[in-house]
Design a protein around this motif. Structure first.
Motif, PDB file in Angstrom:
ATOM      1  N   ARG A 194       0.842  -1.209   0.000  1.00 42.02           N
ATOM      2  CA  ARG A 194       0.000   0.000   0.000  1.00 42.02           C
ATOM      3  C   ARG A 194       0.873   1.254   0.000  1.00 42.02           C
ATOM      4  O   ARG A 194       0.604   2.223  -0.705  1.00 42.02           O
ATOM      5  N   MET A 195       1.925   1.236   0.825  1.00 46.09           N
ATOM      6  CA  MET A 195       2.820   2.403   0.873  1.00 46.09           C
ATOM      7  C   MET A 195       3.507   2.605  -0.475  1.00 46.09           C
ATOM      8  O   MET A 195       3.623   3.744  -0.959  1.00 46.09           O
ATOM      9  N   ALA A 219       2.450   1.698  -3.434  1.00 45.90           N
ATOM     10  CA  ALA A 219       1.482   2.200  -4.422  1.00 45.90           C
ATOM     11  C   ALA A 219       1.244   3.694  -4.209  1.00 45.90           C
ATOM     12  O   ALA A 219       1.235   4.480  -5.168  1.00 45.90           O
ATOM     13  N   ARG A 220       1.079   4.104  -2.943  1.00 42.60           N
ATOM     14  CA  ARG A 220       0.857   5.535  -2.637  1.00 42.60           C
ATOM     15  C   ARG A 220       2.060   6.360  -3.120  1.00 42.60           C
ATOM     16  O   ARG A 220       1.907   7.409  -3.731  1.00 42.60           O
ATOM     17  N   HIS A 221       3.245   5.848  -2.857  1.00 41.08           N
ATOM     18  CA  HIS A 221       4.479   6.539  -3.259  1.00 41.08           C
ATOM     19  C   HIS A 221       4.527   6.743  -4.777  1.00 41.08           C
ATOM     20  O   HIS A 221       4.976   7.779  -5.270  1.00 41.08           O
ATOM     21  N   GLY A 243       1.934   6.910  -6.687  1.00 38.70           N
ATOM     22  CA  GLY A 243       0.734   7.601  -7.180  1.00 38.70           C
ATOM     23  C   GLY A 243      -0.236   6.657  -7.869  1.00 38.70           C
ATOM     24  O   GLY A 243      -1.020   7.078  -8.729  1.00 38.70           O
ATOM     25  N   GLU A 297      -3.494   4.472  -7.670  1.00 38.56           N
ATOM     26  CA  GLU A 297      -4.736   4.370  -6.882  1.00 38.56           C
ATOM     27  C   GLU A 297      -5.091   2.912  -6.619  1.00 38.56           C
ATOM     28  O   GLU A 297      -5.178   2.125  -7.564  1.00 38.56           O
ATOM     29  N   ASP A 350      -7.895   0.579  -4.190  1.00 39.86           N
ATOM     30  CA  ASP A 350      -8.990   0.570  -3.238  1.00 39.86           C
ATOM     31  C   ASP A 350      -8.735  -0.574  -2.244  1.00 39.86           C
ATOM     32  O   ASP A 350      -8.792  -1.745  -2.619  1.00 39.86           O
ATOM     33  N   ASP A 397       3.419   9.795   4.475  1.00 40.52           N
ATOM     34  CA  ASP A 397       2.211   9.043   4.872  1.00 40.52           C
ATOM     35  C   ASP A 397       2.534   7.816   5.730  1.00 40.52           C
ATOM     36  O   ASP A 397       1.652   7.001   6.011  1.00 40.52           O
ATOM     37  N   GLU A 409       0.465   7.163   8.905  1.00 39.91           N
ATOM     38  CA  GLU A 409      -0.920   6.798   8.566  1.00 39.91           C
ATOM     39  C   GLU A 409      -1.026   5.372   8.025  1.00 39.91           C
ATOM     40  O   GLU A 409      -2.017   4.676   8.261  1.00 39.91           O
ATOM     41  N   MET A 410       0.002   4.886   7.328  1.00 42.36           N
ATOM     42  CA  MET A 410      -0.152   3.644   6.561  1.00 42.36           C
ATOM     43  C   MET A 410       0.538   2.422   7.149  1.00 42.36           C
ATOM     44  O   MET A 410       0.355   1.307   6.663  1.00 42.36           O
TER      45      MET A 410
END
Ligand SMILES: N[C@@H](CCC(=O)N[C@@H](CS)C(=O)NCC(=O)O)C(=O)O
Length: 198
Positions: free
Chosen positions: A16-17, A19-21, A23, A25, A27, A190, A193-194
């Motif tokens: 998840r981290m 993927a966020r890094h 950019g 998306e 779900d 993040d 948070e993650m």
């Protein structure tokens, strides 16, 4: 894309981290592996998380395969291009995932066995690997500059899981490792948070 995950799962936190890094998306769908829902088993016969789901395509597991998929999606932004740096990143990820495997083996031994059947020598053996691995990391922390790679996210996921389940048992005597999340957090804001949460 959907990711079958759970908030405590360190391997899920890693992908998840990442993927966020990048950019990308995703779900995130909370999934209880103990309940073995059909969406999980239909997409990963092993019934483990994380699993990445794409429309009309087979599920992707395990976390390393997901990381490599994310890397391809991003045009190669998750792992270094140079051979020797790439190998370093891969081995760091293998080490941190491997330490996490040992921590999970300890958790499962305690969680799933009746108390009288818990085999302490097995727990001690796994903890010995954790100790060796963490000592190695303390002496060989990766350079953590602007360019983060899969190994960094695996290390971040490992430390998040240590803090969640083994708080007070790993940081003492390892000041470099204990302060690494501050360094990482400056590159990936993040993180708090993650990382794994209960
Ligand atoms: N090597 C796998 C490990 C995945 C794994 O063990 N996930 C745990 C949750 S953190 C799980 O699904 N456990 C349930 C089970 O083993 O049945 C990966 O990197 O994705």
């Amino acid at each position: 894309m959907k990711l079958l995950y759970s908030p405590a799962s360190p391997y899920s936190a890693k992908v998840r981290m990442a993927a966020r890094h990048l950019g990308i998306e995703i779900d995130a769908v909370t999934t209880d592996t103990n309940a073995a829902p059909s969406e999980l088993l239909d997409n990963n016969p092993l019934g483990k998380i994380p699993v990445l789901l794409r429309k009309g395509e087979p599920g992707i597991y395990d976390s390393v395969a997901i990381m490599h998929y994310l890397d391809r999606l991003s045009g190669g932004k998750l792992y270094p291009k140079k051979q020797d740096k790439r190998t370093e990143a891969d081995v760091l990820e293998a080490l941190c995932d491997g330490i996490t495997d040992c921590l999970l083996a300890i958790m499962y031994e305690r969680r799933f066995r009746p108390e009288e059947k818990i085999h302490q020598p097995w727990i001690d053996k796994q903890w010995g690997k954790v100790v060796h691995g963490l000592d190695y990391l303390e002496a060989n922390l990766p350079k953590t500059g602007k360019k983060l790679h899969g190994g960094h996210f695996s290390l971040a996921a490992l430390i998040g899981y240590l803090d969640l389940r083994f708080n007070g048992q790993w940081a003492e005597g390892r000041p470099e490792l204990a302060s690494w999340p501050d360094v990482f957090g400056k590159r990936f804001s993040d993180y708090a948070e993650m990382k794994s949460t209960a």
